[in-house]
Design an enzyme around this catalytic site. Sequence first.
Site, PDB file in Angstrom:
ATOM      1  N   ASP A 236       0.809  -1.226  -0.158  1.00 18.73           N
ATOM      2  CA  ASP A 236       0.064  -0.017   0.124  1.00 18.73           C
ATOM      3  C   ASP A 236       0.917   1.143  -0.084  1.00 18.73           C
ATOM      4  O   ASP A 236       0.413   2.276  -0.389  1.00 18.73           O
ATOM      5  CB  ASP A 236      -0.858  -0.043   1.222  1.00 18.73           C
ATOM      6  CG  ASP A 236      -1.892  -0.909   0.748  1.00 18.73           C
ATOM      7  OD1 ASP A 236      -1.754  -2.083   1.397  1.00 18.73           O
ATOM      8  OD2 ASP A 236      -3.387  -0.768   0.454  1.00 18.73           O
ATOM      9  N   ASN A 246       1.575  -3.105   4.094  1.00 24.85           N
ATOM     10  CA  ASN A 246       0.772  -3.945   3.472  1.00 24.85           C
ATOM     11  C   ASN A 246      -0.296  -4.459   4.426  1.00 24.85           C
ATOM     12  O   ASN A 246      -0.385  -4.249   5.563  1.00 24.85           O
ATOM     13  CB  ASN A 246       1.217  -5.074   2.849  1.00 24.85           C
ATOM     14  CG  ASN A 246       0.485  -5.760   1.620  1.00 24.85           C
ATOM     15  OD1 ASN A 246      -0.260  -5.234   0.876  1.00 24.85           O
ATOM     16  ND2 ASN A 246       0.251  -6.965   1.867  1.00 24.85           N
TER      17      ASN A 246
HETATM   18  O1  MRU Z   1      -7.759  -2.866   2.605  1.00 24.34           O
HETATM   19  P1  MRU Z   1      -7.513  -3.423   1.306  1.00 24.34           P
HETATM   20  O2  MRU Z   1      -7.954  -4.487   0.901  1.00 24.34           O
HETATM   21  O3  MRU Z   1      -7.457  -2.067   0.265  1.00 24.34           O
HETATM   22  O4  MRU Z   1      -5.892  -3.641   1.369  1.00 24.34           O
HETATM   23  C1  MRU Z   1      -5.130  -4.454   0.109  1.00 24.34           C
HETATM   24  C2  MRU Z   1      -3.851  -4.503   0.383  1.00 24.34           C
HETATM   25  O5  MRU Z   1      -3.109  -4.535   1.377  1.00 24.34           O
HETATM   26  C3  MRU Z   1      -3.080  -5.160  -0.934  1.00 24.34           C
HETATM   27  O6  MRU Z   1      -2.179  -6.017  -0.615  1.00 24.34           O
HETATM   28  C4  MRU Z   1      -2.539  -3.898  -1.667  1.00 24.34           C
HETATM   29  O7  MRU Z   1      -3.249  -2.609  -1.654  1.00 24.34           O
HETATM   30  C5  MRU Z   1      -1.768  -4.095  -2.784  1.00 24.34           C
HETATM   31  S1  MRU Z   1      -2.577  -4.241  -4.058  1.00 24.34           S
HETATM   32  C6  MRU Z   1      -2.120  -4.527  -5.428  1.00 24.34           C
END
Ligand code: MRU
Length: 351
Positions: A236, A246
């Site tokens: 993220d 992440n």
């Molecule tokens: O809370 P989310 O579902 O948005 O979190 C997503 C993640 O942590 C993913 O691993 C990250 O965004 C990478 S997506 C290519």
Amino acid sequence: MIETLEWTDAGVRFIDQTKLPTEETYVVCTTHGQVADVIRTMVVRGAPAIGVSAAMGIALGVKNSVAASESELRREFDEIARIIGETRPTAVNLFWAIQRMKAKLDSLRGKSIVEIKSALIEESKRMHAEDIAANQAMGRHGATLMPSSGGVLTHCNAGALATAGYGTALGVIRAAVEAGKKIHVYADETRPFLQGSRLTAWELMKDGISTTVISDNMAGAMMRRGKIQAIVVGADRIAANGDVANKIGTYSVAVLAKEHGIPFYVAAPISTVDLATPDGSKIPIEQRNAKEVTHIGGRQMVPDGVSVENPAFDVTPAKYVEAIITERGIARAPYGESLLALANEEVAAVR
Ligand code: MRU
């Protein structure tokens, strides 16, 4: 390919990820406020998908504007960007996308309102197409790191559903499978929102990629039993020193990987690298509603009144990361240098 989100004449259309895997339904947003809501409620989620959604949300808001002058439109743009910018704090792609749309707006000074609207819509569509191309490039780079056969563990969903298409971590796995590698995916269920069991398993099954879902607390035992040859996850936000934010639980997986001598890879576009954040301790971590932890499928699993924590992300220190796979190449430690070089497009220097 799964259409996570797309610009249509009717509005921005999203697959509703809160309903998967049992219902494949779509939501069409006609205002930027609705786009902010779908990001906040995780109808759409995953850092790159959030970025492209933000850009399309801004384009939608500007398209709907009845501003009579360029200066009025600019004021409205700032308000739209503020609303979208307040949805989710950790994925830096959201802020990257807002800045890119703002830079586009700034490049359009003196143009007519009609021209500005159309140029911002086109910019958001370009970002959508570029994200898919970046994921495919990431896949080509990352596939070389995958074992020719064996188990690959992933956490959360860093797939087509988390991007405009193809995926980051799952893009690497897809490319490896397309290259003939015999990979079996272990998908961590990913409590509390279950992106692994609901979304990763759904999209890999659609592609015919063999997958086993495990609960998060099984990962260590699977590694010890020799089932996992590599781990690949998304991100993220990646700080300048290579610390990786992440999905919550990623840190535990990385530490377990180190103990078992299994390479832990992160796949993410350059837009996820935040050179302005020096290390992971400065990354804002979103706290989500306790109900995501206390309830499963609407049923209460925790006694009334007990204290609950729900940080949506954790930070994995760079020392646990074997390599960071980007669309521009593969970065390795020391990340302070390799990420900077990639961000400056000096691809040859780090490969
Ligand atoms: O809370 P989310 O579902 O948005 O979190 C997503 C993640 O942590 C993913 O691993 C990250 O965004 C990478 S997506 C290519």
